[in-house]
Design a protein around this motif. Structure first.
Motif, mmCIF file in Angstrom:
data_model
loop_
_atom_site.group_PDB
_atom_site.id
_atom_site.type_symbol
_atom_site.label_atom_id
_atom_site.label_comp_id
_atom_site.label_asym_id
_atom_site.label_seq_id
_atom_site.Cartn_x
_atom_site.Cartn_y
_atom_site.Cartn_z
ATOM 1 N N TYR A 157 2.690 3.483 -4.467
ATOM 2 C CA TYR A 157 2.518 3.873 -3.064
ATOM 3 C C TYR A 157 3.166 2.841 -2.155
ATOM 4 O O TYR A 157 3.426 1.707 -2.575
ATOM 5 N N GLY A 158 3.424 3.240 -0.922
ATOM 6 C CA GLY A 158 3.972 2.239 -0.021
ATOM 7 C C GLY A 158 4.539 2.792 1.258
ATOM 8 O O GLY A 158 4.458 3.992 1.566
ATOM 9 N N ILE A 159 5.118 1.869 2.001
ATOM 10 C CA ILE A 159 5.770 2.149 3.280
ATOM 11 C C ILE A 159 7.237 2.391 2.965
ATOM 12 O O ILE A 159 7.955 1.457 2.571
ATOM 13 N N LEU A 160 7.666 3.635 3.082
ATOM 14 C CA LEU A 160 8.986 4.020 2.574
ATOM 15 C C LEU A 160 9.953 4.401 3.678
ATOM 16 O O LEU A 160 11.109 4.727 3.386
ATOM 17 N N ASN A 161 9.500 4.409 4.919
ATOM 18 C CA ASN A 161 10.405 4.770 6.007
ATOM 19 C C ASN A 161 10.372 3.696 7.090
ATOM 20 O O ASN A 161 9.343 3.484 7.737
ATOM 21 N N SER A 274 -7.227 -6.093 5.620
ATOM 22 C CA SER A 274 -7.220 -7.019 4.481
ATOM 23 C C SER A 274 -6.147 -6.652 3.449
ATOM 24 O O SER A 274 -5.877 -7.415 2.526
ATOM 25 N N HIS A 275 -5.515 -5.459 3.574
ATOM 26 C CA HIS A 275 -4.520 -5.028 2.578
ATOM 27 C C HIS A 275 -3.131 -5.513 2.993
ATOM 28 O O HIS A 275 -2.786 -5.460 4.174
ATOM 29 N N PRO A 276 -2.319 -5.982 2.030
ATOM 30 C CA PRO A 276 -0.974 -6.487 2.391
ATOM 31 C C PRO A 276 -0.152 -5.483 3.203
ATOM 32 O O PRO A 276 0.634 -5.878 4.069
ATOM 33 N N LEU A 277 -0.307 -4.183 2.953
ATOM 34 C CA LEU A 277 0.532 -3.204 3.670
ATOM 35 C C LEU A 277 0.221 -3.167 5.170
ATOM 36 O O LEU A 277 1.058 -2.755 5.970
ATOM 37 N N ALA A 278 -0.980 -3.622 5.555
ATOM 38 C CA ALA A 278 -1.322 -3.649 6.982
ATOM 39 C C ALA A 278 -0.481 -4.686 7.720
ATOM 40 O O ALA A 278 -0.354 -4.636 8.940
ATOM 41 N N HIS A 279 0.101 -5.630 6.984
ATOM 42 C CA HIS A 279 0.856 -6.726 7.620
ATOM 43 C C HIS A 279 2.364 -6.516 7.535
ATOM 44 O O HIS A 279 3.140 -7.411 7.861
ATOM 45 N N ALA A 286 7.674 -1.572 1.913
ATOM 46 C CA ALA A 286 6.899 -2.256 0.877
ATOM 47 C C ALA A 286 6.366 -1.212 -0.096
ATOM 48 O O ALA A 286 5.896 -0.157 0.324
ATOM 49 N N VAL A 287 6.495 -1.513 -1.377
ATOM 50 C CA VAL A 287 6.033 -0.575 -2.410
ATOM 51 C C VAL A 287 5.088 -1.314 -3.352
ATOM 52 O O VAL A 287 5.389 -2.423 -3.797
ATOM 53 N N VAL A 288 3.959 -0.691 -3.625
ATOM 54 C CA VAL A 288 3.002 -1.239 -4.573
ATOM 55 C C VAL A 288 3.024 -0.355 -5.819
ATOM 56 O O VAL A 288 3.001 0.876 -5.706
ATOM 57 N N VAL A 294 0.598 -5.206 -16.313
ATOM 58 C CA VAL A 294 1.089 -6.194 -15.340
ATOM 59 C C VAL A 294 0.158 -6.330 -14.139
ATOM 60 O O VAL A 294 0.158 -7.339 -13.447
ATOM 61 N N GLY A 295 -0.655 -5.317 -13.864
ATOM 62 C CA GLY A 295 -1.511 -5.348 -12.668
ATOM 63 C C GLY A 295 -0.751 -4.856 -11.442
ATOM 64 O O GLY A 295 0.147 -4.029 -11.559
ATOM 65 N N ARG A 296 -1.107 -5.392 -10.283
ATOM 66 C CA ARG A 296 -0.507 -4.894 -9.038
ATOM 67 C C ARG A 296 0.782 -5.642 -8.710
ATOM 68 O O ARG A 296 0.785 -6.856 -8.595
ATOM 69 N N LEU A 297 1.867 -4.884 -8.560
ATOM 70 C CA LEU A 297 3.157 -5.451 -8.149
ATOM 71 C C LEU A 297 3.407 -5.049 -6.704
ATOM 72 O O LEU A 297 3.137 -3.900 -6.327
ATOM 73 N N LEU A 298 3.956 -5.964 -5.920
ATOM 74 C CA LEU A 298 4.310 -5.643 -4.537
ATOM 75 C C LEU A 298 5.781 -5.966 -4.321
ATOM 76 O O LEU A 298 6.205 -7.104 -4.516
#
Ligand code: HSE
Length: 335
Positions: A157-161, A274-279, A286-288, A294-298
């Motif tokens: 998921y992420g901010i793609l635009n 508190s979530h990185p995508l808010a910043h 940004a894509v998670v 591997v866990g969570r990749l950003l």
């Protein structure tokens, strides 16, 4: 040093100009990294007379982009024409028929016709590369195809635009109107030719469907993405979200459904501060991706603009120059 990889380039807009400037600036370094130089030998664009800041006489000029596929002096075609069908798709099909590899930044074409093109590329043992199609300069395709290839992915998921994120974060920071900020994004070259593709979520959905098929090994299914854009987000929504500890971001989300299947959707989300995508602000993407080992990749960086997008296009060319490319969707298209 090996023989040059000779490139035919269709489209000399923001990204095409960026590719020429990048190769002019970093050509020597790239030749050392790739083991051979990468040279543009032929170009095609709508308007030959436009001043682009470099000398076009260095290249063969071709009026019809599809002719680039048959250019005898070229090994690989870069398609930066845009549009899901029409000249871009004709060029892509011709490129594989002519026995050349293809690099494209065209998310709409890959979202709609990626599987067909991947099959054509694989059948001829050619490369189809599209790093620049998702998140501009951010190497998220490579990250999923290669870096995270050992993992089962549960969610991506992420901010793609970049245009929507630019608008939402400016509305948040400056309390300005939507239309006024869209005009600024257009001036900066982030917005699509038809900006409704940005603000109505279509562009993000193109990118999400590409990421989803890479992450989950499913057929690209753009038509199955639920889409709501940001046209109806108003300043009061953003202020109310802030009062509750959230920011509004247009997210694309793909996750596996319990019992099989895949959910894909693009819509404005409340993201906890508190979530990185808010910043993530401005045109940044940004894509998670969440992998079972591997866990969570950003992955985060510039999602649009000439330099970052050219960086992704040339990275694909370097892979082709090295002879390092696998199946476009990380597994054979028939699988
Ligand atoms: N219009 C796109 C965006 C450009 O705003 O993100 C990069 O794909």
């Amino acid at each position: 040093m090996g023989e040059a990889l000779r490139v035919a380039l269709a489209g000399l807009g923001t990204v095409g100009g960026g590719v020429i400037r990048l190769l002019d600036t970093n050509g020597e370094l790239i030749a050392r990294r790739a083991g051979r130089p990468i040279e543009v030998v032929a170009v095609s664009a709508r308007d030959r007379s436009k001043d682009r800041g470099f000398d076009l006489n260095r290249f063969d000029w071709v009026d019809d982009p599809a002719e680039l596929a048959r250019h005898a002096g070229a090994d690989v075609v870069v398609e930066l024409v845009g549009g899901s069908d029409g000249p871009a798709l004709a060029l892509a099909r011709e490129t594989f028929k002519a026995g050349k590899s293809l690099v494209t930044a065209n998310k709409a074409m890959i979202a709609h016709h990626g599987l067909e093109l991947a099959k054509a590329a694989e059948a001829a043992n050619l490369a189809l590369k599209f790093e620049a199609a998702v998140a501009g300069g951010v190497p998220v395709i490579k990250g999923l195809r290669e870096g995270a290839a050992a993992n089962e992915i549960g969610r991506v998921y992420g901010i793609l635009n970049g245009t929507c994120n630019f608008i939402l974060s400016k509305m948040e920071a400056e309390g300005r109107d939507f239309a006024d900020i869209l005009a600024e994004a257009q001036r900066l070259g982030y917005a699509e030719a038809d900006p409704s593709f940005d603000i109505d979520g279509v562009d993000a959905a193109h990118k999400l469907s590409i990421l989803a098929s890479l992450a989950f090994g499913t057929q690209p299914a753009f038509g199955e993405v639920g889409i709501t854009g940001i046209r109806h987000v108003i300043a009061a929504d953003i202020a109310e979200a802030a009062a509750l500890g959230y920011r509004v971001r247009l997210l694309g989300i793909a996750d596996s459904a319990p019992g099989g299947g895949l959910f894909q959707r693009v819509h404005p989300h409340l993201v906890p501060v508190s979530h990185p995508l808010a910043h993530v602000t401005g045109s940044t993407n940004a894509v998670v991706a969440e992998g079972n080992f591997v866990g969570r990749l950003l992955f985060q960086g510039a999602g649009a603009g000439d330099g970052p997008t050219a960086s992704a296009v040339v990275a694909d060319l370097i892979d082709i120059a090295r002879g390092e490319f696998g199946p476009p969707y990380a597994m054979p298209a028939d699988a």
